[in-house]
Enzyme design. Structure first.
Site, PDB file in Angstrom:
ATOM      1  N   LEU A   1       0.909  -1.242  -0.023  1.00 16.07           N
ATOM      2  CA  LEU A   1       0.003  -0.172   0.124  1.00 16.07           C
ATOM      3  C   LEU A   1       0.760   1.344   0.011  1.00 16.07           C
ATOM      4  CD1 LEU A   1      -2.768  -0.996   2.615  1.00 16.07           C
ATOM      5  CD2 LEU A   1      -2.441  -1.610   0.157  1.00 16.07           C
TER       6      LEU A   1
ATOM      7  N   ASN B   1      53.846  10.779  -8.891  1.00 19.60           N
ATOM      8  CA  ASN B   1      53.715  11.799  -7.655  1.00 19.60           C
ATOM      9  C   ASN B   1      52.852  13.027  -8.048  1.00 19.60           C
ATOM     10  OD1 ASN B   1      54.596  11.873  -4.656  1.00 19.60           O
ATOM     11  ND2 ASN B   1      54.792  13.941  -5.471  1.00 19.60           N
TER      12      ASN B   1
ATOM     13  N   ARG C   1      34.955  11.238  -5.830  1.00 22.44           N
ATOM     14  CA  ARG C   1      33.582  11.055  -6.247  1.00 22.44           C
ATOM     15  C   ARG C   1      33.271   9.994  -7.351  1.00 22.44           C
ATOM     16  NH1 ARG C   1      33.681  17.164  -8.256  1.00 22.44           N
ATOM     17  NH2 ARG C   1      31.670  16.401  -9.030  1.00 22.44           N
TER      18      ARG C   1
ATOM     19  N   ALA D   1      -0.420   4.302  -1.788  1.00 23.96           N
ATOM     20  CA  ALA D   1      -1.318   5.418  -2.165  1.00 23.96           C
ATOM     21  C   ALA D   1      -1.495   6.707  -1.507  1.00 23.96           C
ATOM     22  CB  ALA D   1      -2.871   4.837  -2.456  1.00 23.96           C
ATOM     23  N   GLY D   2      -1.022   6.737   0.181  1.00 20.97           N
ATOM     24  CA  GLY D   2      -1.570   7.630   0.829  1.00 20.97           C
ATOM     25  C   GLY D   2      -0.412   8.853   0.495  1.00 20.97           C
TER      26      GLY D   2
ATOM     27  N   GLY E   1      -8.752   5.406   2.087  1.00 16.07           N
ATOM     28  CA  GLY E   1      -8.652   4.526   3.117  1.00 16.07           C
ATOM     29  C   GLY E   1      -7.808   3.151   2.598  1.00 16.07           C
TER      30      GLY E   1
ATOM     31  N   ARG F   1       2.127  14.250   7.011  1.00 19.94           N
ATOM     32  CA  ARG F   1       3.023  14.284   8.048  1.00 19.94           C
ATOM     33  C   ARG F   1       4.439  14.509   7.556  1.00 19.94           C
ATOM     34  NH1 ARG F   1       0.294   9.460  11.380  1.00 19.94           N
ATOM     35  NH2 ARG F   1      -0.235   8.940   9.182  1.00 19.94           N
TER      36      ARG F   1
ATOM     37  N   GLU G   1      -9.517   1.661  15.135  1.00 17.58           N
ATOM     38  CA  GLU G   1      -8.591   2.773  15.023  1.00 17.58           C
ATOM     39  C   GLU G   1      -8.573   3.895  16.187  1.00 17.58           C
ATOM     40  OE1 GLU G   1      -6.472   2.876  12.451  1.00 17.58           O
ATOM     41  OE2 GLU G   1      -6.832   0.886  12.352  1.00 17.58           O
TER      42      GLU G   1
ATOM     43  N   ALA H   1      51.451  18.630  -3.837  1.00 15.90           N
ATOM     44  CA  ALA H   1      50.504  19.591  -3.202  1.00 15.90           C
ATOM     45  C   ALA H   1      49.932  20.774  -4.210  1.00 15.90           C
ATOM     46  CB  ALA H   1      51.127  20.160  -1.966  1.00 15.90           C
TER      47      ALA H   1
HETATM   48  C1  UD1 Z   1      -2.427   1.905   9.789  1.00 17.93           C
HETATM   49  C2  UD1 Z   1      -3.551   0.965  10.295  1.00 17.93           C
HETATM   50  C3  UD1 Z   1      -3.375   0.868  11.839  1.00 17.93           C
HETATM   51  C4  UD1 Z   1      -1.936   0.561  12.150  1.00 17.93           C
HETATM   52  C5  UD1 Z   1      -1.069   1.128  11.403  1.00 17.93           C
HETATM   53  C6  UD1 Z   1       0.190   0.579  11.350  1.00 17.93           C
HETATM   54  C7  UD1 Z   1      -5.737   1.195   8.666  1.00 17.93           C
HETATM   55  C8  UD1 Z   1      -7.104   1.775   8.617  1.00 17.93           C
HETATM   56  N1  UD1 Z   1      -5.265   1.497  10.090  1.00 17.93           N
HETATM   57  O1  UD1 Z   1      -2.873   3.236  10.212  1.00 17.93           O
HETATM   58  O2  UD1 Z   1      -4.371   0.029  12.330  1.00 17.93           O
HETATM   59  O3  UD1 Z   1      -1.911   0.517  13.472  1.00 17.93           O
HETATM   60  O4  UD1 Z   1      -1.266   1.255  10.003  1.00 17.93           O
HETATM   61  O5  UD1 Z   1       1.333   1.312  10.833  1.00 17.93           O
HETATM   62  O6  UD1 Z   1      -5.310   0.506   7.870  1.00 17.93           O
HETATM   63  N2  UD1 Z   1      -2.633   3.967   2.082  1.00 17.93           N
HETATM   64  C9  UD1 Z   1      -3.165   3.850   0.912  1.00 17.93           C
HETATM   65  N3  UD1 Z   1      -4.359   4.255   0.565  1.00 17.93           N
HETATM   66  C10 UD1 Z   1      -4.962   4.931   1.295  1.00 17.93           C
HETATM   67  C11 UD1 Z   1      -4.621   5.223   2.713  1.00 17.93           C
HETATM   68  C12 UD1 Z   1      -3.235   4.560   3.023  1.00 17.93           C
HETATM   69  O7  UD1 Z   1      -2.563   3.069   0.071  1.00 17.93           O
HETATM   70  O8  UD1 Z   1      -6.262   5.402   1.015  1.00 17.93           O
HETATM   71  C13 UD1 Z   1      -1.490   3.626   2.525  1.00 17.93           C
HETATM   72  C14 UD1 Z   1      -0.273   4.543   2.699  1.00 17.93           C
HETATM   73  O9  UD1 Z   1       0.477   4.860   1.623  1.00 17.93           O
HETATM   74  C15 UD1 Z   1       0.486   3.748   3.757  1.00 17.93           C
HETATM   75  C16 UD1 Z   1      -0.372   2.746   4.242  1.00 17.93           C
HETATM   76  O10 UD1 Z   1      -1.347   2.560   3.380  1.00 17.93           O
HETATM   77  O11 UD1 Z   1       1.713   3.242   3.250  1.00 17.93           O
HETATM   78  C17 UD1 Z   1      -0.902   3.065   5.714  1.00 17.93           C
HETATM   79  O12 UD1 Z   1      -1.634   4.156   5.882  1.00 17.93           O
HETATM   80  P1  UD1 Z   1      -1.369   5.410   7.048  1.00 17.93           P
HETATM   81  O13 UD1 Z   1      -2.345   6.475   6.594  1.00 17.93           O
HETATM   82  O14 UD1 Z   1       0.028   5.246   7.391  1.00 17.93           O
HETATM   83  O15 UD1 Z   1      -2.186   4.325   8.055  1.00 17.93           O
HETATM   84  P2  UD1 Z   1      -2.158   4.466   9.611  1.00 17.93           P
HETATM   85  O16 UD1 Z   1      -2.946   5.583   9.930  1.00 17.93           O
HETATM   86  O17 UD1 Z   1      -0.786   4.475   9.958  1.00 17.93           O
HETATM   87 CA    CA Z   2       1.407   4.597   8.715  1.00 19.32          CA
END
Ligand code: UD1
Ligand code: CA
Length: 434
Positions: free
Chosen positions: A8, A350, A308, A10-11, A81, A15, A149, A353
């Site tokens: 996952l 060599n 480098r 997509a978030g 979500g 933060r 949650e 400097a």
């Molecule tokens: C999530 C869990 C929580 C758990 C925590 C652990 C859910 C609802 N909650 O919370 O129970 O304790 O992880 O780290 O699952 N993402 C998507 N699509 C979305 C939203 C999120 O792909 O619409 C992906 C984000 O990119 C990320 C992952 O899902 O990689 C988790 O999302 P995040 O928003 O960080 O979830 P938490 O609030 O941490």
């Molecule tokens: Ca998370």
């Protein structure tokens, strides 16, 4: 490998407060998402990454580094979500391991605990003294009931210290049954993947909680988390190289990229930074040096040297304040304060400097070729393109703007002019003027 993996990613990662998508932030020189993909590739041949925010950029980054990773674009507008992320994802195997893209510390060994057995769902849990931010796991008599949650917790649920670590192994048929029925009647109006736990439990499915190591399953949500995760990852990298025979002085002060490799007996002193796919063989890297995408064999470098990209050093001695870029040095001594760029330098030579290769005319870069046993006097400028053949001596302070043939001395100096008693005249007169 009868297992599919869905990562996952997509978030938005708000933060992180960054223009760079969260999962492309690097840990030890590699994007977080690639750490997750690398762990996944060790256990699966069917990996899907779910994208939405900055999908084009992330997909491009993946495609330039990996083959056969599948992509799925989440319909975030309709189904936000982690549950929404799984909608429409096609996997080929009977079991599906769901990983977060922001978990760069997870290892294949840790994941293998979750893919064992025949439960309908294995879910990862950790116990934390401070569970804030995580989904809480309600467990009665050892049986998982549901994940709540944080934003939906009652005050007493908030006190639960067993939390969802965010990685699950789910039977494909279980996912197919529950993903379409997840609702968004919660505080965030999101489709929570975590809701499938209660749904499965209510229908008598077998849900196991697997206690995992907190460090490995740490989610990175902010730049502070990123820094902490990198510290842990750096410790792992250095521990592995020290086990393999690399000596490190004050190892906590050393930074080593995940792509860097060592061979033979190497010493790395305090404050050294080794970046990119550097390869260090039987060499001594002294304090505060920076090495980037370079190959160093049988040599000593530093203190405070900078090597480098695309430099290849063998049997050489590089001293303090020497910068080498895209150059090949074999059996060369360059002890102090030099810039050697776009150069090839042969054995026995060599470099005094303050020697500078003037490799750039403001438009293009040019080569400096120096043969064997050349003595380049201090403070020489080598104006490239230029070829210095074997057995040449270059007098200190020379500006070399033409090729020098084998065996020659090259000297370019304005003759010295002297004025007798100038000092006394100058200061006596100025004294009188006051
Ligand atoms: C999530 C869990 C929580 C758990 C925590 C652990 C859910 C609802 N909650 O919370 O129970 O304790 O992880 O780290 O699952 N993402 C998507 N699509 C979305 C939203 C999120 O792909 O619409 C992906 C984000 O990119 C990320 C992952 O899902 O990689 C988790 O999302 P995040 O928003 O960080 O979830 P938490 O609030 O941490
Ligand atoms: Ca998370």
């Amino acid at each position: 490998m009868s297992l599919s993996v869905v990562i996952l990613a997509a978030g938005q990662g708000t933060r992180m407060k960054s223009a760079t998508p969260k999962v492309l932030h690097e840990i030890s020189g590699k994007p977080m998402l690639f750490h997750a993909i690398d762990a996944a590739q060790q256990i699966s041949d069917d990996i899907t990454v779910v994208l939405y925010h900055e999908a084009v950029r992330i997909q491009k980054a993946i495609d330039t580094n990996y083959n056969n990773i599948k992509f799925h674009t989440q319909d975030v507008a309709q189904f936000p979500g982690t549950g929404g992320a799984l909608k429409g994802v096609h996997t080929t195997h009977d079991k599906v391991l769901i990983l977060n893209g922001d978990m760069p510390l997870v290892t294949m060994e840790a994941l293998s605990l979750l893919i064992q057995g025949d439960a309908d769902i294995n879910m990862s849990v950790i116990t934390l003294e401070n569970p804030s931010g995580y989904g809480r796991v309600a467990i009665t008599n050892g049986n998982v009931l549901e994940i709540i949650e944080e934003k939906d917790c009652t005050e007493s649920q908030k006190k639960i210290e067993t939390v969802n670590a965010g990685v699950y192994c789910v039977k494909k048929e279980v996912l197919e049954r529950y993903i379409p029925t997840i609702k968004n009647d919660n505080a965030q109006k999101e489709y929570y993947l975590t809701d499938i736990i209660k749904m499965a439990v209510d229908e008598g499915k077998i849900v196991h909680s697997v206690m995992v190591n907190e460090e490995e399953f740490k989610g990175v949500n902010s730049k502070l988390d990123l820094a902490h995760a990198e510290e842990i990852h750096q410790r792992r990298i250095k521990a592995a190289w020290m086990k393999a025979g690399v000596s490190m002085r004050l190892s906590e002060t050393i930074y080593i990229d995940t792509h860097a490799t060592f061979e033979g007996e190497c010493i790395v002193e305090n404050g050294v930074t080794i970046l990119g796919a550097s390869h260090i063989v039987s060499s001594h890297i002294k304090a505060q040096s920076v090495i980037e995408d370079a190959t160093i064999e049988n040599s000593d470098v530093g203190p405070m040297a900078r090597i480098r990209p695309a430099s290849i050093l063998s049997d050489s001695h590089i001293g303090n304040f020497v910068e080498v870029k895209k150059s090949t040095l074999k059996g060369v001594k360059a002890g102090h304060l030099s810039y050697l760029g776009d150069a090839t330098i042969e054995a026995g030579t060599n470099i005094g400097a303050g020697v500078i290769t003037c490799n750039y005319d403001g438009k293009k870069k040019y080569q400096t070729i120096i043969g064997k046993n050349v003595f380049v006097g201090s403070d020489t400028q080598l104006i490239a393109p230029v070829v210095i053949e074997d057995d040449v001596m270059i007098a200190a302070g020379s500006t070399i703007n033409k090729n020098i043939a084998k065996g020659e001395l090259a000297i370019s100096r304005t003759p010295i002019k002297t004025v007798k008693n100038f000092f006394y005249k100058f200061f006596t007169e100025s004294h009188n003027a006051n």
